[in-house]
Design an enzyme around this catalytic site. Sequence first.
Site, mmCIF file in Angstrom:
data_model
loop_
_atom_site.group_PDB
_atom_site.id
_atom_site.type_symbol
_atom_site.label_atom_id
_atom_site.label_comp_id
_atom_site.label_asym_id
_atom_site.label_seq_id
_atom_site.Cartn_x
_atom_site.Cartn_y
_atom_site.Cartn_z
ATOM 1 N N GLU A 143 56.585 103.326 44.667
ATOM 2 C CA GLU A 143 55.206 103.248 45.131
ATOM 3 C C GLU A 143 54.366 104.220 44.318
ATOM 4 O OE1 GLU A 143 55.117 106.680 47.567
ATOM 5 O OE2 GLU A 143 56.237 106.408 45.707
ATOM 6 N N GLU A 185 55.513 107.551 43.008
ATOM 7 C CA GLU A 185 56.565 107.480 41.985
ATOM 8 C C GLU A 185 57.905 108.066 42.437
ATOM 9 O OE1 GLU A 185 54.294 109.408 38.611
ATOM 10 O OE2 GLU A 185 54.413 107.355 37.876
#
Length: 762
Positions: A515, A518
């Site tokens: 997401e 990271e």
Amino acid sequence: MCIEKTTRHGLRSLPYFRSPKLLPVLLLAFWLTACQGPTPIPTPAAALTPMITLAPATPVLVIPSRNTPAPAPTSAVPRPTGPAPEPESRARAPGNWSSGSRQGIGTAFTYDAPISQTNPSRVWFTLDDGAVTDLFWPRIDQANFHSLRFLVSDGKTFVHDLWHDADIKTERPSPRLPFWRVTLTDKAQRYRLVEEAVAAPNADAILIKATFQALQGQPGDYQVYLYALPHLANSGQDDQIKLNLGEGVAVFSDSLNTSLASSPTFAVLTGDGPWVTASAGYVRNSDGLTDLADYRLDQAFDRAGDQGRPALTIWLPPVSPWLLALGFGGSESKARDEAARAIAQGWDANAQAYLDGWQRYLDSLTQPDDQAPDLFYLSAAVIKAHEDKTTRGAIIASSAVPWGDRTPDSADKGGYRRVWARDLYHAASGLLAAGDEVTPRQVLAFLDEAQQLADGSFPQNSYVDGRMYWTSTQLDEVAAPILLAWRLGAVERYASLVKPAAAYIAARGPTTPQERWEEIGGYSPATLAAQIAGLVAAADLAQKSGDDASAAAWLALADTWQRQVKDWTFTSSGPLGDGRYFLRLAPRGDPNTDATLRIGGQVVDQRTLVDASFLELVRLGVLAPQDAGVIATLPEVDAALQVVTPKGPSWYRYPGDAYGEQDRTSLTLAQGRPWPLLTGERGVYAMAAGDETTAAALLQALEGFANEGGMFSEQVWEDTGEGTGSATPLVWTHAEYLVLWRSWHERAVFDLPDLVAQRYAR
């Protein structure tokens, strides 16, 4: 009466001393033309002051002045001879970059024409507490220096590294332009030094103008040194320094190839007058900082390199201001020419051309009106200054290495000097909000022609030439270029960019390998929002391109995912508040179970993690601002993550975030701090919800988080609201500020994709 002698040089090579017989004559000439008293310091409100151009550099070691005691006899001033001695093992250890905190970034505005012999400047610099840092060339992702900074000693009782040992004041004489004046004052009020820097518009060179004033005694009572620490080609390894005091020239070189530099890198430092002396040495062993432990420069060497981290120390003459130029090139001769060109044109011409260039850019913006504050225009310039000049449209996330003072200076530790498609989308949105209609199209061209991969996806991040750096996939980064193409009406990019990206999302979504923070993969509300909005935007461009089949398929898929967002990511059995809220991420799309996530080395129940990123569902038109799930989540997010700093509210990313300093002195990253970016995002949500009062308050808070130089940091300290050692400036935050200001000004969310909102949120 003392008359200043000014010499204006035409374009030429760096000066060479031709005849030793002229030495007595030159000494007398310098003595006769010296000015009485200390050089006055311009006030902050003063315009650029004329630069005194000294005579060509010669091997003169002393420049007497009537009111300035001459330095010690020549025998006490070491002349550089021979190489620095081989350092001890401790001096060979890797070094670090400087802190991620910056007060400014500068480059000449040469973006309105291709790079050429008549438009050559590809140099950037940053400012860090009075030091000129990074010095990028020939690309914005290749740093070449740790720092250039000043040292001051009285020769008897102290030596100060002004980077750490002075009271520092950063001012913006032209508050809308990327130009700063830094005043460094001795804590005991004995002296001050004023420093300014620009990138030469007509040369690959940086110019630094520094003026010293003795507040107690005379300038000759002090010795001022420039300390230069190279990190050529993004690394402190394998650099070499060669010094020629007679010419007043120092050459820095690194001939090794790296992932960034496929050819040698050279830098040449020179000035508009002679140096008292200079020395090349090894950090922590024979460099100037080490030698000055007894307050005097006792030894001097004319070269250093290969055996450790070399550094250069230059003893400047007692008469200021000083003008220094650092030129870059692929060969020593080219770097010499660039430095010579900058020096020959002088400070006034270069500084005025630098300011004129940036004013030209701001004049080109189709601003909302004249009500925008100075920080609005400066933020647009900061984003633009992070764009590469060879690969147009490639805007890096930050010119800083976050916590660089804890990051090894080995090759390719680039920090945020990379291009993320997500950050690039936000940068383009911010520039559109500022009225820049050109750069976003160059951004889209870069995404299409340089960064997109053959399968339609985008790398986690890349170098400015588009080569992949980190290799994971974040599906919001695949969707963001589609949204930008739709925003720009770029139907011509449908076949090459939009269709492959939308097909990749349709085949690989809705779960994402990572997401937007990271770290973890699964069903992320923020990433789902980007994918759904991206598919709707892609369908619109498909219809306009005559591809009705793809449009129908993508709309059907987007509708299905939109109906399932809450099923995948909204819990009704959580331990926070009333138990009803959006999760940060559900790894399997079952938010009411005790599925676990590994965060910061700990395994936690997915239901314990909330994250303000869920507001992307509103920002991108997938849910209405008044949606029951959105309203239910806000108090849980605020209770878990909101911090009210002295400058206003901000938010942590999520509970247990370990990405940040443990404390101000620790070298350990163990505690994430509040992100001003999230203040901006919450302000955008307030505008979407029609709460103009809250939006205005959050806009004011965000403006307060900017430092003296006008830079927004990635994170701030809870007790002060001031930036940590994280990446500063963060381009994404500057972009968020522009979007929030424009949204507040127009009483509507500026970057809301109306097409998506009309389908799902109205």
